[in-house]
Motif scaffolding. Structure first.
Motif, short mmCIF file in Angstrom:
data_model
loop_
_atom_site.label_atom_id
_atom_site.label_comp_id
_atom_site.label_asym_id
_atom_site.label_seq_id
_atom_site.Cartn_x
_atom_site.Cartn_y
_atom_site.Cartn_z
N VAL A 201 0.84 -1.19 0.00
CA VAL A 201 0.00 0.00 0.00
C VAL A 201 0.88 1.24 0.00
O VAL A 201 1.97 1.26 0.60
N ASP A 202 0.43 2.28 -0.66
CA ASP A 202 1.16 3.54 -0.68
C ASP A 202 1.45 4.01 0.75
O ASP A 202 0.56 4.04 1.59
N GLY A 203 2.69 4.36 1.01
CA GLY A 203 3.09 4.84 2.32
C GLY A 203 3.57 3.76 3.27
O GLY A 203 3.92 4.06 4.42
N THR A 204 3.59 2.50 2.85
CA THR A 204 4.01 1.40 3.72
C THR A 204 5.42 1.61 4.23
O THR A 204 6.35 1.86 3.45
N PRO A 205 5.63 1.49 5.55
CA PRO A 205 6.98 1.62 6.11
C PRO A 205 7.86 0.43 5.70
O PRO A 205 7.42 -0.72 5.72
N ILE A 206 9.09 0.72 5.34
CA ILE A 206 10.07 -0.30 4.97
C ILE A 206 11.19 -0.29 6.00
O ILE A 206 11.74 0.76 6.32
N PHE A 207 11.53 -1.49 6.50
CA PHE A 207 12.54 -1.61 7.54
C PHE A 207 13.90 -2.04 7.01
O PHE A 207 14.93 -1.80 7.65
N ASP A 208 13.92 -2.70 5.85
CA ASP A 208 15.22 -3.12 5.31
C ASP A 208 15.07 -3.44 3.83
O ASP A 208 13.98 -3.73 3.33
N ILE A 209 16.20 -3.37 3.15
CA ILE A 209 16.29 -3.68 1.73
C ILE A 209 17.51 -4.55 1.53
O ILE A 209 18.60 -4.23 2.02
N LYS A 210 17.33 -5.67 0.84
CA LYS A 210 18.44 -6.58 0.59
C LYS A 210 18.44 -6.99 -0.87
O LYS A 210 17.37 -7.15 -1.47
N PRO A 211 19.60 -7.19 -1.48
CA PRO A 211 19.63 -7.64 -2.86
C PRO A 211 19.15 -9.08 -2.99
O PRO A 211 19.39 -9.91 -2.11
#
Length: 223
Positions: free
Chosen positions: A125-135
């Motif tokens: 959903v638009d505005g969803t909080p993201i805690f981490d990004i991994k390849p």
């Protein structure tokens, strides 16, 4: 106990839960990941453009509950059969965390926002909080011969989408294609099948009204 810090949020075409694809990769809807001010550091994404996909670890911020249930009713099973919460991807979990693999279109730079990730196929959903990004690493993350339980293959489009009144005619072609793909998957709850009912689905900056009759989803003008 780990203190979770929001590092980013997503800007997507889906302002509400209704209509969001039920898994990542089902609809090639464009979106972008915008970092929070303290994480707008170009060095933090150095080398990420060498990967085609990334994992997003995020929060079901619109589905948090004080208590959790050990069983849930997945939509894939028609909402009638219960399975264990840890055998599902239900948002109603002890920790309301989601995991999505999305295609990384490009790593861009915005004058005011710093590094921005342009992605496709997000189920957020638009505005969803993201805690981490991994390849996404193919040799470790891809298991094409693995069993898929009650979801062995992606769902097929269930509905033929029609727009006889030309409601979406002026829409950006890429957004229109994503809208029709999302609608064809049938965003309605599994227990609703009234051909006279008009549903309203927020999408981008519009409200899309439609009804479903005999396998046909018909877009109609808002009354």
């Amino acid at each position: 106990m780990i203190d979770m810090i929001q590092i980013a949020h997503i800007e997507s075409l889906f302002p509400s839960k209704f209509g969001v694809p039920r898994q990542a990769g089902l609809v090639d809807a464009p979106a972008r990941v915008v970092f929070e001010p303290q994480f707008r550091v170009p060095e933090a994404v150095r080398g990420l453009d060498e990967f085609d996909y990334v994992w997003l670890i995020w929060q079901f911020h619109l589905a948090e509950r004080q208590e959790w249930s050990p069983t849930v009713r997945p939509p894939r099973l028609g909402g009638n059969r219960r399975v264990g919460v840890f055998a599902s991807r239900s948002p109603f979990r002890p920790n309301a965390l989601g995991l999505s693999s999305v295609r990384l279109v490009k790593v861009g730079t915005d004058a005011s926002l710093g590094p921005v990730l342009y992605v496709e196929g997000a189920d957020l959903v638009d505005g969803t909080p993201i805690f981490d990004i991994k390849p996404y690493v193919p040799y470790a993350d891809s298991h094409p011969d693995a069993r898929g339980g009650f979801a062995p293959a992606p769902p097929e489009a269930r509905l033929v989408v029609e727009d006889p009144e030309g409601v979406t005619a002026g829409m950006d072609p890429r957004k229109r294609e994503a809208l029709f793909a999302a609608l064809a998957l049938d965003p309605r709850p599994s227990y609703q099948n009234d051909p006279r009912r008009i549903y309203t689905m927020p999408f981008a900056d519009q409200e899309i009204c439609f009804r479903v009759d005999a396998g046909r989803l018909i877009v109609v003008k808002k009354v």
